[in-house]
Scaffold this motif. Structure first.
Motif, PDB file in Angstrom:
ATOM      1  N   TYR A  13       7.539  -8.276  -4.108  1.00  0.00           N
ATOM      2  CA  TYR A  13       6.081  -7.624  -4.007  1.00  0.00           C
ATOM      3  C   TYR A  13       5.263  -7.901  -5.222  1.00  0.00           C
ATOM      4  CZ  TYR A  13       2.579  -4.066  -3.580  1.00  0.00           C
ATOM      5  OH  TYR A  13       1.327  -3.392  -3.371  1.00  0.00           O
ATOM      6  N   TYR A  36      14.054  -8.460  -2.772  1.00  0.00           N
ATOM      7  CA  TYR A  36      14.477  -7.585  -1.676  1.00  0.00           C
ATOM      8  C   TYR A  36      14.885  -8.355  -0.564  1.00  0.00           C
ATOM      9  CZ  TYR A  36      11.688  -3.980  -4.349  1.00  0.00           C
ATOM     10  OH  TYR A  36      11.188  -3.408  -5.320  1.00  0.00           O
ATOM     11  N   GLU A  40      10.159  -5.898   4.872  1.00  0.00           N
ATOM     12  CA  GLU A  40       9.890  -4.279   4.946  1.00  0.00           C
ATOM     13  C   GLU A  40      10.353  -3.761   3.615  1.00  0.00           C
ATOM     14  OE1 GLU A  40      11.648  -6.190   7.279  1.00  0.00           O
ATOM     15  OE2 GLU A  40      10.014  -6.489   8.722  1.00  0.00           O
ATOM     16  N   ALA A  41      11.363  -4.153   3.110  1.00  0.00           N
ATOM     17  CA  ALA A  41      11.945  -3.666   1.814  1.00  0.00           C
ATOM     18  C   ALA A  41      11.021  -3.701   0.854  1.00  0.00           C
ATOM     19  CB  ALA A  41      13.092  -4.010   1.491  1.00  0.00           C
ATOM     20  N   GLU A  43       7.709  -4.676   1.129  1.00  0.00           N
ATOM     21  CA  GLU A  43       6.449  -3.946   1.701  1.00  0.00           C
ATOM     22  C   GLU A  43       6.341  -2.530   0.807  1.00  0.00           C
ATOM     23  OE1 GLU A  43       6.108  -4.391   5.650  1.00  0.00           O
ATOM     24  OE2 GLU A  43       5.232  -6.315   5.580  1.00  0.00           O
ATOM     25  N   GLN A  44       7.464  -1.866   0.910  1.00  0.00           N
ATOM     26  CA  GLN A  44       7.933  -0.711   0.234  1.00  0.00           C
ATOM     27  C   GLN A  44       8.182  -0.315  -1.148  1.00  0.00           C
ATOM     28  OE1 GLN A  44       7.266   2.090   2.289  1.00  0.00           O
ATOM     29  NE2 GLN A  44       6.583   0.655   3.728  1.00  0.00           N
ATOM     30  N   ALA A  45       8.060  -1.579  -1.816  1.00  0.00           N
ATOM     31  CA  ALA A  45       8.530  -1.668  -3.355  1.00  0.00           C
ATOM     32  C   ALA A  45       7.764  -0.387  -4.219  1.00  0.00           C
ATOM     33  CB  ALA A  45       8.161  -2.861  -3.930  1.00  0.00           C
ATOM     34  N   ASP A  47       6.463   2.371  -3.217  1.00  0.00           N
ATOM     35  CA  ASP A  47       7.211   3.825  -2.864  1.00  0.00           C
ATOM     36  C   ASP A  47       8.636   4.069  -3.303  1.00  0.00           C
ATOM     37  OD1 ASP A  47       4.841   4.564  -1.590  1.00  0.00           O
ATOM     38  OD2 ASP A  47       5.608   3.676   0.470  1.00  0.00           O
ATOM     39  N   THR A  48       9.503   2.848  -3.064  1.00  0.00           N
ATOM     40  CA  THR A  48      10.755   2.883  -3.576  1.00  0.00           C
ATOM     41  C   THR A  48      10.779   3.323  -4.949  1.00  0.00           C
ATOM     42  OG1 THR A  48      11.614   1.423  -1.860  1.00  0.00           O
ATOM     43  CG2 THR A  48      12.995   1.684  -3.700  1.00  0.00           C
ATOM     44  N   SER A  50       8.684   4.514  -7.011  1.00  0.00           N
ATOM     45  CA  SER A  50       8.413   5.893  -7.065  1.00  0.00           C
ATOM     46  C   SER A  50       9.089   6.858  -7.129  1.00  0.00           C
ATOM     47  CB  SER A  50       7.027   6.265  -6.354  1.00  0.00           C
ATOM     48  OG  SER A  50       6.546   7.728  -6.606  1.00  0.00           O
ATOM     49  N   ARG A  51       9.952   6.917  -5.806  1.00  0.00           N
ATOM     50  CA  ARG A  51      10.958   7.792  -5.694  1.00  0.00           C
ATOM     51  C   ARG A  51      11.982   7.935  -6.607  1.00  0.00           C
ATOM     52  NH1 ARG A  51      10.001   5.744  -0.535  1.00  0.00           N
ATOM     53  NH2 ARG A  51      12.118   4.712  -0.482  1.00  0.00           N
TER      54      ARG A  51
END
Length: 67
Positions: A13, A36, A40-41, A43-45, A47-48, A50-51
């Protein structure tokens, strides 16, 4: 994996462009998160990340007795 086996696809990403990049076209490492295993993983970098940061902050607070 043997030496003759193709490498699995990897994705990064790009935090500067907001785009997902593949190994053959990836930019300078200074703006990349990854690798990744899937597009898809990647694209969520954000958010991942942050969590994970929230989880680590909670664990740190618990460890310090502030939770």
């Amino acid at each position: 994996m043997s030496e003759n086996s193709p490498r699995p696809a990897q994705f990064w990403y790009n935090t500067e462009t907001g785009e997902v990049e593949e190994a053959a076209q990836k930019s300078s490492w200074t703006h990349l998160m990854g690798p990744y295993p899937t597009r898809e993983a990647a694209e969520q970098a954000l958010d991942t990340a942050s969590r994970r940061n929230e989880s680590w902050e909670d664990e740190d607070s618990d460890w310090r007795g502030q939770g």
